[in-house]
Design a protein around this motif. Structure first.
Motif, PDB file in Angstrom:
ATOM      1  N   ARG A   1       0.811  -1.226   0.000  1.00 45.24           N
ATOM      2  CA  ARG A   1       0.000   0.000   0.000  1.00 45.24           C
ATOM      3  C   ARG A   1       0.846   1.279   0.000  1.00 45.24           C
ATOM      4  O   ARG A   1       0.293   2.371  -0.132  1.00 45.24           O
ATOM      5  N   LEU A   2       2.147   1.138   0.162  1.00 46.11           N
ATOM      6  CA  LEU A   2       3.024   2.302   0.245  1.00 46.11           C
ATOM      7  C   LEU A   2       3.609   2.663  -1.107  1.00 46.11           C
ATOM      8  O   LEU A   2       3.718   1.823  -1.998  1.00 46.11           O
ATOM      9  N   THR A   3       4.024   3.910  -1.223  1.00 50.97           N
ATOM     10  CA  THR A   3       4.841   4.320  -2.364  1.00 50.97           C
ATOM     11  C   THR A   3       6.295   4.085  -1.963  1.00 50.97           C
ATOM     12  O   THR A   3       6.600   3.987  -0.764  1.00 50.97           O
ATOM     13  N   PRO A   4       7.196   4.015  -2.927  1.00 52.53           N
ATOM     14  CA  PRO A   4       8.608   3.855  -2.562  1.00 52.53           C
ATOM     15  C   PRO A   4       9.094   4.951  -1.601  1.00 52.53           C
ATOM     16  O   PRO A   4       9.812   4.673  -0.645  1.00 52.53           O
ATOM     17  N   GLN A   5       8.659   6.175  -1.828  1.00 53.53           N
ATOM     18  CA  GLN A   5       9.071   7.279  -0.953  1.00 53.53           C
ATOM     19  C   GLN A   5       8.560   7.073   0.481  1.00 53.53           C
ATOM     20  O   GLN A   5       9.277   7.315   1.451  1.00 53.53           O
ATOM     21  N   GLU A   6       7.324   6.616   0.622  1.00 50.47           N
ATOM     22  CA  GLU A   6       6.770   6.370   1.954  1.00 50.47           C
ATOM     23  C   GLU A   6       7.530   5.256   2.672  1.00 50.47           C
ATOM     24  O   GLU A   6       7.788   5.349   3.874  1.00 50.47           O
ATOM     25  N   LEU A   7       7.899   4.215   1.927  1.00 49.04           N
ATOM     26  CA  LEU A   7       8.653   3.114   2.524  1.00 49.04           C
ATOM     27  C   LEU A   7      10.032   3.594   2.987  1.00 49.04           C
ATOM     28  O   LEU A   7      10.470   3.272   4.092  1.00 49.04           O
ATOM     29  N   VAL A   8      10.687   4.384   2.173  1.00 48.03           N
ATOM     30  CA  VAL A   8      11.990   4.942   2.550  1.00 48.03           C
ATOM     31  C   VAL A   8      11.842   5.836   3.781  1.00 48.03           C
ATOM     32  O   VAL A   8      12.672   5.796   4.692  1.00 48.03           O
ATOM     33  N   GLN A   9      10.778   6.638   3.837  1.00 43.94           N
ATOM     34  CA  GLN A   9      10.551   7.511   4.994  1.00 43.94           C
ATOM     35  C   GLN A   9      10.329   6.706   6.265  1.00 43.94           C
ATOM     36  O   GLN A   9      10.891   7.014   7.315  1.00 43.94           O
ATOM     37  N   LYS A  10       9.497   5.664   6.186  1.00 46.23           N
ATOM     38  CA  LYS A  10       9.204   4.846   7.372  1.00 46.23           C
ATOM     39  C   LYS A  10      10.456   4.146   7.898  1.00 46.23           C
ATOM     40  O   LYS A  10      10.730   4.168   9.088  1.00 46.23           O
ATOM     41  N   THR A  11      11.175   3.497   7.008  1.00 44.72           N
ATOM     42  CA  THR A  11      12.368   2.769   7.443  1.00 44.72           C
ATOM     43  C   THR A  11      13.482   3.734   7.848  1.00 44.72           C
ATOM     44  O   THR A  11      14.194   3.492   8.817  1.00 44.72           O
ATOM     45  N   GLY A  12      13.597   4.831   7.120  1.00 42.78           N
ATOM     46  CA  GLY A  12      14.618   5.830   7.442  1.00 42.78           C
ATOM     47  C   GLY A  12      14.377   6.467   8.794  1.00 42.78           C
ATOM     48  O   GLY A  12      15.325   6.724   9.560  1.00 42.78           O
ATOM     49  N   ARG A  13      13.133   6.719   9.112  1.00 41.92           N
ATOM     50  CA  ARG A  13      12.787   7.303  10.419  1.00 41.92           C
ATOM     51  C   ARG A  13      13.250   6.378  11.539  1.00 41.92           C
ATOM     52  O   ARG A  13      13.852   6.820  12.517  1.00 41.92           O
ATOM     53  N   PHE A  14      13.001   5.082  11.388  1.00 36.35           N
ATOM     54  CA  PHE A  14      13.422   4.140  12.418  1.00 36.35           C
ATOM     55  C   PHE A  14      14.951   4.082  12.505  1.00 36.35           C
ATOM     56  O   PHE A  14      15.520   4.084  13.596  1.00 36.35           O
ATOM     57  N   GLU A  15      15.616   4.044  11.354  1.00 34.77           N
ATOM     58  CA  GLU A  15      17.084   3.998  11.367  1.00 34.77           C
ATOM     59  C   GLU A  15      17.680   5.245  12.022  1.00 34.77           C
ATOM     60  O   GLU A  15      18.672   5.150  12.744  1.00 34.77           O
ATOM     61  N   ARG A  16      17.062   6.393  11.791  1.00 36.09           N
ATOM     62  CA  ARG A  16      17.570   7.624  12.425  1.00 36.09           C
ATOM     63  C   ARG A  16      17.395   7.584  13.932  1.00 36.09           C
ATOM     64  O   ARG A  16      18.243   8.089  14.671  1.00 36.09           O
ATOM     65  N   THR A  17      16.323   6.976  14.422  1.00 35.84           N
ATOM     66  CA  THR A  17      16.143   6.875  15.873  1.00 35.84           C
ATOM     67  C   THR A  17      17.217   5.982  16.487  1.00 35.84           C
ATOM     68  O   THR A  17      17.573   6.162  17.657  1.00 35.84           O
ATOM     69  N   LEU A  18      17.740   5.043  15.709  1.00 36.07           N
ATOM     70  CA  LEU A  18      18.821   4.185  16.194  1.00 36.07           C
ATOM     71  C   LEU A  18      20.172   4.898  16.175  1.00 36.07           C
ATOM     72  O   LEU A  18      21.115   4.450  16.812  1.00 36.07           O
ATOM     73  N   ARG A  19      20.251   5.964  15.403  1.00 40.93           N
ATOM     74  CA  ARG A  19      21.484   6.761  15.278  1.00 40.93           C
ATOM     75  C   ARG A  19      22.682   5.909  14.887  1.00 40.93           C
ATOM     76  O   ARG A  19      23.749   5.988  15.495  1.00 40.93           O
TER      77      ARG A  19
END
Length: 138
Positions: free
Chosen positions: A90-108
């Motif tokens: 249901r996601l666009t590629p940009q939305e998937l990158v945003q979701k996964t990227g957000r989590f990766e950034r929280t991990l620093r």
């Protein structure tokens, strides 16, 4: 059966669950994927493992088997709040990158993101193709 389909190199946070799975002869992602919630409860009973972690591993197994991806990619999808091919499709590629990227950034981690636009597009297309297929590891 490829070497990739065997449970190995699980994160240390799954140490107890890995011991439980191995002692119950569950050594592949396929075999983990095929256990029911009731079986998960039975496996955990009287052990130091948790139902929550076994269900997380089962979700990771689902992605490994349906999308043919690495453990790290599957774990990233699950920890980013995506729990099925339907959710990914249901996601666009940009939305998937945003979701996964957000989590990766929280991990620093400071590393290059695991999922870029090209990989996101590939995962979404594969998820759409596998919406109704029975998962099987290669």
């Amino acid at each position: 059966m490829s070497n990739k389909s065997f449970l190995k190199d699980l994160p240390k946070s799954f140490y107890q669950e890995e011991k439980i799975l191995i002692s119950n002869n569950i050594k592949t992602w396929d075999s983990l994927l095929s256990i029911s919630d009731e079986e998960i409860n039975n496996l955990i009973y009287g052990s130091l493992g948790s139902v929550r972690n076994l269900k997380r591993l089962k979700c990771i197994a689902y992605f490994i088997c349906t999308l043919d991806i690495q453990l790290s990619e599957a774990a990233l999808l699950m920890h980013s709040g995506l729990i099925s091919n339907k959710a990914i499709s249901r996601l666009t590629p940009q939305e998937l990158v945003q979701k996964t990227g957000r989590f990766e950034r929280t991990l620093r981690t400071g590393r290059i993101p695991i999922i870029d636009l090209k990989k996101a597009h590939f995962l979404i297309e594969k998820a759409k193709k596998n919406l109704f297929n029975v998962p099987k590891c290669h």
